[in-house]
Write a protein that holds these residues in place. Structure first.
Motif, short mmCIF file in Angstrom:
data_model
loop_
_atom_site.label_atom_id
_atom_site.label_comp_id
_atom_site.label_asym_id
_atom_site.label_seq_id
_atom_site.Cartn_x
_atom_site.Cartn_y
_atom_site.Cartn_z
N GLN A 15 0.85 -1.19 0.00
CA GLN A 15 0.00 0.00 0.00
C GLN A 15 0.88 1.24 0.00
N ARG A 322 -2.44 2.25 -12.38
CA ARG A 322 -2.90 1.79 -11.07
C ARG A 322 -2.94 2.94 -10.07
N ASP A 326 -6.41 4.27 -8.42
CA ASP A 326 -6.50 4.27 -6.95
C ASP A 326 -6.90 5.64 -6.42
N TYR A 330 -10.15 6.44 -4.22
CA TYR A 330 -10.04 7.12 -2.92
C TYR A 330 -11.07 8.25 -2.82
#
Length: 702
Positions: A15, A322, A326, A330
């Motif tokens: 992460q 990616r 992401d 979010y």
């Protein structure tokens, strides 16, 4: 003040960014060519030197191309940066690692630029004392059952606005002008207007110092915000308490949702604040320049620039795709936004070689992500290097800013002849652009004005831009405004010219709200705000750009007109169809869904090269919805138009742009004619429509 040093464990690489775990905070960052990595910890936002420097061991803190560690017991509120050392081989690999640079975490959710010096970041060497930095914060926000609203796009009316400029004017009367909190105070105004979504100019953290030197010399900064550096962080300058920017943004979203208003973010994924080779090192350039940006294949020192801003994000590299998806996830999952508008989205369609891809991974990953399947995605379907994809943007669900609609309607309303066939096509949802590809009217976001270019009052007041205040000798901004000044350039006291300008403004809004597709209006157009003829106010953080609340009451007739047209649209499902019009009767109804006319019934004059007028009758989608008859007369003289007889109904005037405010609420206007007899041959009736004006009739049951 933090005095102790914290223990460090290996951490994990799954992460990016800084995340609280059971034992402390896990930090992770990507860098392919870094050979050493340091984590710098600061106890205060303004601290010049770190209280602890953690040197990561490549044997235990390095997995693939990720550097990671877990800092045990680190408290919430700690500030941090990264510092990398390694390959700097700009000609062959494209890596630009500078061991002196303090680097902002690309995954940061709270950032500060209080110490930021852009010029220092443009030069090699240490900038730790003047770098941006990130903060690690626990996230325990209470959403109180809030969710994205999922308002269907075909039922939407979008209001494009600058968050700071909406309440920064002294007349706003809010406690915290120019902030997320300030916008909350103005929600009753937005609700009264009737819009369904605000579309916010960039609120992801951007570099205010990113302007040309001549512009900076005049004291200007980047106002619009198209200079993003942190894709997960709300802009701190829009927060009353910058360290609480994330939660203040959420408070705003939650308050808007309570009022039934969705939030669309203008996102800038096409370039960043780091510019080209001479630009600053903020984050991506110092960690993964060769991955994140389009570089020339033959000389990796050179940045391919498809955006006009010095660099282009290499969106279709797997790591970058990616990262960006992401970021979208979010903002939907953690910040509850309802949609995104993508600036210069055609740059996102370019593959790693710079050529356009129909199956561009970033675009299809966005369209097909299950968590985004009810999130609105809107493309500005062009870039600065000539790629123009309006009507042909990759994907199916993507809506597009319809630049062809804007240009055509500007030309039509200023009186250009021979446009009637295309005007009809655009009014009907631009089927020529979308239907052939299996798309729908909702793919067309119709607009006449936006932040970029003349606003509505300037569109009817100026024929040439006046951008000298930007410091670029009037070279910036478009010269192709397709505007008409109504006879006098710029400000005037001539009452006839002012009346004509107000009527032209009403014509534009009327056509916009009567068109199939998704209407978008620019903040301030509903009160006829002027920008003094400046069509590129990207650096004008002043009264030229701000919403002037002292004009709301003097311009109340225009506000009431816009509000009335939005209300008309929202109570007539025939204006918000999710399928294209066919000219055939809807099932269960006797009238065709649309019938085209000119001055005479069923004779629209498609082949008349001098024609400047069009009329159409729009059937309701159910027996309970009154049909509409719309007349557009852009001739310089009044004309008489035939009105179709509808047995059992009588026509009532609903909109007439010759009048002020121009909208007659239901039940307030007298019928135009006596009821049409049935059976029998009804008499032909005509109405006089004023020069350069628009009329809408509703067919009420007798």
């Amino acid at each position: 003040m933090i005095q102790q040093e914290y223990r460090v464990q290996p951490g994990n690489w799954d992460q990016g960014g800084a995340a609280f775990v059971d034992d402390g905070v896990n930090f992770c960052v990507f860098s392919r060519y870094a050979e050493r990595m340091e984590l710098l910890l600061f106890d205060r936002e303004e601290a010049i030197t770190p209280f602890q420097v953690i040197e990561l061991d490549p044997r235990v803190n390095h997995t693939f191309f990720f550097w990671h560690c877990l800092v045990v017991g680190l408290p919430s509120g700690t500030w941090y940066n990264w510092r990398a050392a390694g390959r700097c081989d700009t000609r062959e690999s494209g890596a630009r690692i500078d061991p002196g640079k303090a680097l902002l975490d690309p995954w940061a959710t709270t950032v500060s630029d209080r110490l930021w010096d852009r010029a220092r970041a443009c030069r090699p060497g240490d900038n730790c004392a003047t770098a941006m930095r990130a903060q690690v914060l626990r996230d325990d926000y209470d959403w109180e059952d809030d969710r994205p609203l999922h308002i269907p796009l075909n039922e939407s009316v979008i209001y494009e606005m600058h968050l700071g400029g909406f309440t920064r004017h002294p007349s706003s009367g809010v406690a915290h002008p120019g902030t997320y909190r300030g916008l909350i105070d103005k929600i009753p105004y937005l609700a009264e207007l009737g819009i369904t979504h605000v579309e916010l100019l960039p609120i992801m953290a951007f570099d205010c110092q990113d302007v040309p030197p001549a512009t900076a010399a005049l004291g200007h900064q980047n106002y619009w915000g198209y200079s993003t550096h942190s894709f997960f962080a709300p802009h701190p300058h829009f927060a009353h308490e910058p360290a609480r920017a994330r939660d203040e943004f959420r408070d705003m979203v939650k308050a808007l949702h309570r009022a039934g208003i969705g939030v669309i973010l203008d996102v800038v994924f096409n370039h960043t604040a780091e510019g080209g080779a001479a630009g600053p090192t903020i984050n991506f350039k110092g960690l993964g320049n060769e991955v994140f940006y389009h570089l020339d294949f033959s000389d990796r020192r050179l940045y391919r620039d498809y955006t006009g801003c010095g660099n282009t994000v290499n969106c279709n590299h797997p790591i970058v795709t990616r990262f960006l998806v992401d970021a979208l996830l979010y903002w939907v999952r953690r910040m509850h936004v309802d949609g995104f508008r993508f600036d210069l989205a055609s740059a996102l369609a370019r593959g790693e070689d710079g050529n356009p891809l129909y199956h561009a991974p970033i675009l299809w990953a966005t369209e097909l992500a299950p968590a985004l399947n009810r999130t609105h995605i809107i493309a500005e379907a062009w870039d600065a290097a000539g790629l123009y994809q309006v009507g042909d943007f990759p994907g199916f669900r993507w809506a597009e800013w319809n630049g062809r609609y804007r240009d055509l309607m500007r030309a039509f309303v200023r009186g250009e002849p021979g446009l009637i066939p295309e005007v009809a096509t655009r009014l009907a949802g631009s089927s020529d652009m979308y239907e052939v590809r299996g798309r729908r009217p909702v793919n067309s976001v119709n607009f006449v004005t936006c932040h970029d270019g003349f606003n509505l009052w300037d569109l009817v007041s100026f024929e040439t831009k006046r951008n000298q205040a930007n410091g670029e000798e009037n070279r910036d901004g478009s010269d192709n405004n397709i505007s008409w000044n109504c006879g006098i350039e710029g400000p005037t006291d001539d009452p006839e010219v002012l009346r004509l300008r107000r009527r032209q403004a009403r014509n534009f809004i009327g056509i916009l709200m009567l068109s199939q597709g998704v209407p978008m209006i620019l903040s301030g157009d509903e009160i006829l705000r002027s920008k003094d003829g400046n069509n590129n106010t990207y650096c004008q953080d002043n009264e030229r750009s701000w919403f002037d609340w002292s004009q709301v009451q003097p311009q109340r007739p225009m506000f009431d007109y816009v509000r009335g047209l939005i209300g008309l649209r929202r109570r007539h499902p025939s204006l918000t169809r999710d399928r294209f019009l066919t000219g055939a009767p809807d099932p269960g109804l006797s009238l065709p869904d649309i019938t085209w006319h000119g001055m005479n019934l069923d004779l629209p004059g498609w082949t008349n090269p001098g024609n400047r007028a069009l009329a159409f009758t729009l059937a309701g989608v159910s027996p309970d919805e009154p049909p509409l008859h719309v007349v557009l007369n852009m001739w310089q003289d009044p004309l008489d138009f035939a009105v179709p007889p509808l047995p059992g109904r009588r026509w009532t005037l609903t909109v007439d742009t010759m009048a002020e405010p121009g909208v007659f609420p239901p039940g307030t206007a007298a019928p135009l004619f006596d009821p049409v007899p049935d059976p029998g041959e009804p008499p032909l009736r005509r109405i006089r429509v004023g020069a350069r004006s628009l009329v809408v009739l509703e067919a009420q049951l007798t």
